[in-house]
Motif scaffolding. Structure first.
Motif, PDB file in Angstrom:
ATOM      1  N   TYR B  14      16.313  -1.129   0.059  1.00  9.46           N
ATOM      2  CA  TYR B  14      17.740  -0.463  -0.155  1.00  9.46           C
ATOM      3  C   TYR B  14      18.133  -0.833  -1.544  1.00  9.46           C
ATOM      4  N   PHE B  15      18.821   0.117  -2.184  1.00 12.43           N
ATOM      5  CA  PHE B  15      19.475  -0.249  -3.379  1.00 12.43           C
ATOM      6  C   PHE B  15      20.966  -0.138  -3.182  1.00 12.43           C
ATOM      7  N   ASP B  16      21.535  -1.291  -3.091  1.00  9.57           N
ATOM      8  CA  ASP B  16      22.697  -1.609  -2.337  1.00  9.57           C
ATOM      9  C   ASP B  16      22.916  -0.719  -1.177  1.00  9.57           C
ATOM     10  N   ASP B  17      23.647   0.278  -0.991  1.00 12.22           N
ATOM     11  CA  ASP B  17      23.723   1.062   0.373  1.00 12.22           C
ATOM     12  C   ASP B  17      22.703   2.083   0.359  1.00 12.22           C
ATOM     13  N   LEU B  18      21.913   2.317  -0.766  1.00 11.87           N
ATOM     14  CA  LEU B  18      21.230   3.593  -0.548  1.00 11.87           C
ATOM     15  C   LEU B  18      19.615   3.165   0.089  1.00 11.87           C
ATOM     16  N   GLN B  19      19.230   3.691   0.962  1.00  8.28           N
ATOM     17  CA  GLN B  19      18.007   3.342   1.389  1.00  8.28           C
ATOM     18  C   GLN B  19      17.073   4.437   0.757  1.00  8.28           C
ATOM     19  N   VAL B  20      16.045   3.544   0.177  1.00 17.39           N
ATOM     20  CA  VAL B  20      15.099   4.378  -0.679  1.00 17.39           C
ATOM     21  C   VAL B  20      13.816   4.495   0.156  1.00 17.39           C
ATOM     22  N   LEU B  21      13.404   3.306   0.866  1.00 21.86           N
ATOM     23  CA  LEU B  21      12.271   3.216   1.597  1.00 21.86           C
ATOM     24  C   LEU B  21      12.530   3.099   3.135  1.00 21.86           C
ATOM     25  N   ASP B  22      11.799   3.631   4.195  1.00 27.43           N
ATOM     26  CA  ASP B  22      12.188   3.487   5.485  1.00 27.43           C
ATOM     27  C   ASP B  22      11.042   3.212   6.225  1.00 27.43           C
ATOM     28  N   GLY B  23      10.809   1.844   6.424  1.00 30.11           N
ATOM     29  CA  GLY B  23       9.812   1.214   7.527  1.00 30.11           C
ATOM     30  C   GLY B  23       8.464   1.660   7.047  1.00 30.11           C
ATOM     31  N   ILE B  24       7.914   1.629   5.912  1.00 29.15           N
ATOM     32  CA  ILE B  24       6.591   2.024   5.557  1.00 29.15           C
ATOM     33  C   ILE B  24       5.553   1.197   5.854  1.00 29.15           C
ATOM     34  N   ASP B  25       4.435   1.604   6.802  1.00 23.96           N
ATOM     35  CA  ASP B  25       3.410   1.233   6.846  1.00 23.96           C
ATOM     36  C   ASP B  25       2.231   1.992   6.086  1.00 23.96           C
ATOM     37  N   PHE B  26       1.384   1.105   5.495  1.00 19.54           N
ATOM     38  CA  PHE B  26       0.551   1.725   4.616  1.00 19.54           C
ATOM     39  C   PHE B  26      -0.776   0.958   4.135  1.00 19.54           C
ATOM     40  N   GLU B  27      -2.011   1.374   3.922  1.00 18.66           N
ATOM     41  CA  GLU B  27      -3.023   0.456   3.623  1.00 18.66           C
ATOM     42  C   GLU B  27      -3.863   1.058   2.355  1.00 18.66           C
ATOM     43  N   ILE B  28      -4.438   0.311   1.445  1.00 15.66           N
ATOM     44  CA  ILE B  28      -5.450   0.761   0.634  1.00 15.66           C
ATOM     45  C   ILE B  28      -6.645  -0.220   0.865  1.00 15.66           C
ATOM     46  N   GLN B  29      -7.597   0.533   0.770  1.00 12.32           N
ATOM     47  CA  GLN B  29      -9.090  -0.297   1.204  1.00 12.32           C
ATOM     48  C   GLN B  29      -9.606  -0.465  -0.328  1.00 12.32           C
ATOM     49  N   PRO B  30     -10.363  -1.448  -0.271  1.00  6.12           N
ATOM     50  CA  PRO B  30     -11.037  -2.054  -1.652  1.00  6.12           C
ATOM     51  C   PRO B  30     -11.860  -0.723  -2.207  1.00  6.12           C
ATOM     52  N   GLY B  31     -11.551  -0.428  -3.339  1.00  5.94           N
ATOM     53  CA  GLY B  31     -12.143   0.610  -4.064  1.00  5.94           C
ATOM     54  C   GLY B  31     -11.615   1.677  -3.846  1.00  5.94           C
ATOM     55  N   GLU B  32     -10.570   2.109  -3.051  1.00  7.94           N
ATOM     56  CA  GLU B  32     -10.264   3.430  -2.388  1.00  7.94           C
ATOM     57  C   GLU B  32      -9.142   3.930  -3.586  1.00  7.94           C
ATOM     58  N   LYS B  33      -9.363   5.036  -3.860  1.00  2.00           N
ATOM     59  CA  LYS B  33      -8.397   5.945  -4.730  1.00  2.00           C
ATOM     60  C   LYS B  33      -7.204   6.693  -4.076  1.00  2.00           C
ATOM     61  N   VAL B  34      -5.959   6.262  -4.161  1.00  2.00           N
ATOM     62  CA  VAL B  34      -5.090   6.978  -3.208  1.00  2.00           C
ATOM     63  C   VAL B  34      -4.102   7.539  -4.299  1.00  2.00           C
ATOM     64  N   ALA B  35      -3.715   9.107  -3.906  1.00  2.00           N
ATOM     65  CA  ALA B  35      -2.887   9.547  -4.835  1.00  2.00           C
ATOM     66  C   ALA B  35      -1.417   9.595  -3.901  1.00  2.00           C
ATOM     67  N   LEU B  36      -0.445   9.310  -4.498  1.00  2.00           N
ATOM     68  CA  LEU B  36       1.034   9.884  -3.946  1.00  2.00           C
ATOM     69  C   LEU B  36       1.524  10.864  -4.435  1.00  2.00           C
ATOM     70  N   ILE B  37       1.839  11.981  -3.539  1.00  2.00           N
ATOM     71  CA  ILE B  37       2.846  13.126  -4.208  1.00  2.00           C
ATOM     72  C   ILE B  37       3.887  13.238  -3.345  1.00  2.00           C
ATOM     73  N   GLY B  38       4.804  13.840  -3.694  1.00  2.00           N
ATOM     74  CA  GLY B  38       6.077  14.173  -3.053  1.00  2.00           C
ATOM     75  C   GLY B  38       7.273  14.539  -3.947  1.00  2.00           C
ATOM     76  N   PRO B  39       8.284  15.038  -3.360  1.00  2.00           N
ATOM     77  CA  PRO B  39       9.385  15.434  -4.489  1.00  2.00           C
ATOM     78  C   PRO B  39      10.063  14.280  -5.193  1.00  2.00           C
ATOM     79  N   SER B  40      10.466  14.568  -6.497  1.00  2.00           N
ATOM     80  CA  SER B  40      11.349  13.613  -6.860  1.00  2.00           C
ATOM     81  C   SER B  40      12.402  12.767  -6.099  1.00  2.00           C
TER      82      SER B  40
END
Ligand SMILES: Nc1ncnc2c1ncn2[C@@H]1O[C@H](COP(=O)(O)OP(=O)(O)O)[C@@H](O)[C@H]1O
Ligand SMILES: [Mg+2]
Lengths: 215, 263
Positions: B14-40
């Motif tokens: 949260y930034f104050d009352d603004l929720q920006v991330l909502d309960g994220i589960d996520f993994e990166i494996q050793p050596g893995e290349k992960v791209a994040l895309i999505g709207p601004s």
């Protein structure tokens, strides 16, 4: 001793005291300014409050009154000191208060990205301040610090009023004994100017040298 | 399967009352290349900045090589906020390249790259200089070693920033829109360097980007962010050519229409 020899000799002695006061007070002001400026940015409210009081007190009263107070009032509380010590203390404390504001705003003017890059490279807070933030802030502070140094130099003429035998004091003595008011006070004016002017130029040069090709 | 190098567990921000991330589960494996895309505004930058410890986590945990990043376990095994020392120890595995480079303007290019190895890692100056020069060579800027950042082009600045991050030998390197601040003709040289790193190294990469073609080229996996959540996550071919979530389809369509592919 001829009249002119007397003038040169006395003003020369005075000049030495003036320069000594300037250098010592400037060092004290710079040290206090950096400590104060950094404390002003502390996370601790109490530390910030202490510095705020110091700054407000010394900015809110005149240097002359501070000089009188330190030299004439402190001895009544058992704190006796030489006129030189009192002069350096008063001027150093006074200019230190202003310098702490210059240091604070200089540090705050460094881009937030510099802090973020330092965190990403795993600098400690102290390493970050010492190696990244303060060196950049210092360059931005230089014009202000230079102005303050020259103001400080000129303000040392006040110390004559607490009997320190500086340039202005000696000129007064000469004036009283020889009554050559025009010559003596013109010489005084010229001497202050001849010192302040290269100081201004020197600071400008330092500024240019430190920013060349970098900023 | 090996242990992931990075793991987000139910991470909320949260930034104050603004929720920006909502309960994220996520993994990166050793050596893995992960791209994040999505709207601004969908939370990609915040997601990455939590891993770099530039924003504080509100809820949940992040693990790096099995160590909690934002927390420490006390004697009873309960989690408490991490001490500065603990944070620094875990953080030493992570590096970041910023959109706006953030090079140190008062240092030469070589000094920029040498500074952290000497000051932070306490490495010998001569030896650090050697590694810094090797790194500058790798990004093709050894001839600029003695110039100041102000005299470099945007693309060159970003390549120095990459060298500066790489010389610390991070296990995970974050790129947050590394080419977004660059003039179009300078994008290629930076992408080439990132591609080299991705191809050679066993460094894991987390790349936030709007360059879809590039994401496809370097990433083992693409995650699609929307509204503070990862909506879809999979191999590039699946995400880009066989999207399932309506929001992702919409995003890709809008993207293809507004951006002309550089090929
Ligand atoms: N320091 C901050 N304070 C308040 N709100 C922020 C801050 N940083 C980001 N935000 C908000 O969080 C949301 C996600 O931003 P961000 O992580 O930058 O998204 P993205 O990188 O996907 O564009 C946006 O609504 C943004 O305005
Ligand atoms: Mg972003």
């Amino acid at each position: 001793m001829s009249f002119w020899e007397l003038i040169v000799s006395l003003l020369g002695q005075g000049l030495v005291i003036t320069l000594l006061t300037t250098v010592l007070a400037a060092i004290l002001a710079l040290v206090l300014g950096f400590i104060g400026g950094l404390m002003r940015l502390s996370k601790n409210k109490f530390i910030r409050f202490i510095v705020a009081i110091y700054v407000e007190v010394f900015r809110g009263t005149s240097l002359l009154v501070q000089l009188f107070w330190i030299y004439f009032v402190l001895p009544m509380f058992g704190l006796r000191m030489s006129a030189l010590t009192a002069a350096v203390l008063a001027i150093g404390l006074n200019y230190g208060a202003y310098t702490s504001e210059v240091v604070r705003s200089g540090i705050q003017s460094v881009d937030e990205g510099q802090t973020e890059a330092s965190i990403a490279l795993n600098f400690t807070r102290v390493q970050r301040m010492r190696r990244i933030i303060i060196p950049q802030a210092f360059i931005m502070m230089l014009p202000n610090l230079g102005n303050q140094l020259i103001e400080l130099f000129k303000s040392t003429s006040l110390v004559a009023l607490i009997t320190l035998t500086d340039l202005t004091y000696q000129a007064n003595v000469l004036n009283a004994t020889t009554l050559q008011t025009t010559q003596i006070f013109t010489a005084l004016l010229v001497i202050y100017f001849v010192i302040a002017w290269p100081m201004t130029k020197g600071m400008k040069m330092l500024e240019r040298k430190m920013t060349e090709g970098r900023m | 399967m090996s242990e992931p190098i990075v793991r987000y567990n139910n991470v909320t921000k949260y930034f104050d009352d603004l929720q920006v991330l909502d309960g994220i589960d996520f993994e990166i494996q050793p050596g893995e290349k992960v791209a994040l895309i999505g709207p601004s505004g969908s939370g990609k930058t915040t997601f990455a900045r939590l891993l770099m410890t530039l924003e504080e986590i509100t809820d949940g945990t992040i693990e790096v090589e099995g160590d909690y990043l934002w927390h420490e376990q006390d004697d009873n095994g309960d989690l408490k906020p991490a001490s500065t020392d603990h944070l620094r120890k875990v953080r030493s595995n992570i590096g970041m390249v910023f959109q706006h480079f953030h090079l140190f303007p008062h240092m030469t290019v070589l000094e920029n790259v040498m500074e952290a190895p000497v000051t932070v890692q306490g490495r010998d100056k001569k030896e650090a200089k050697k590694s810094a020069e090797d790194m500058l060579d790798k990004v093709g800027l050894l001839d600029k070693a003695d110039t100041y950042p102000a005299q470099l082009s945007g693309g060159q600045k970003q390549r120095v920033a990459i060298a500066r991050a790489l010389v610390m030998d991070p296990k995970v390197l974050i790129f947050d829109e590394p080419t977004s601040a660059l003039d179009p003709e300078l994008v290629g040289e930076v992408l080439d360097v990132i591609k080299d790193i991705a191809d050679q190294g066993d460094t894991s990469i987390l790349l936030i980007t709007h360059e879809m073609d590039f994401a496809k080229e370097v990433a083992d996996r693409i995650a699609f962010f929307d509204g503070g959540k990862i909506i879809e996550d999979g191999p590039p071919s699946e995400i880009l050519y066989n999207p399932q979530a309506p929001r992702l389809k919409e995003f890709l369509e809008r993207f293809m229409n507004t951006q002309s592919s550089p090929e």
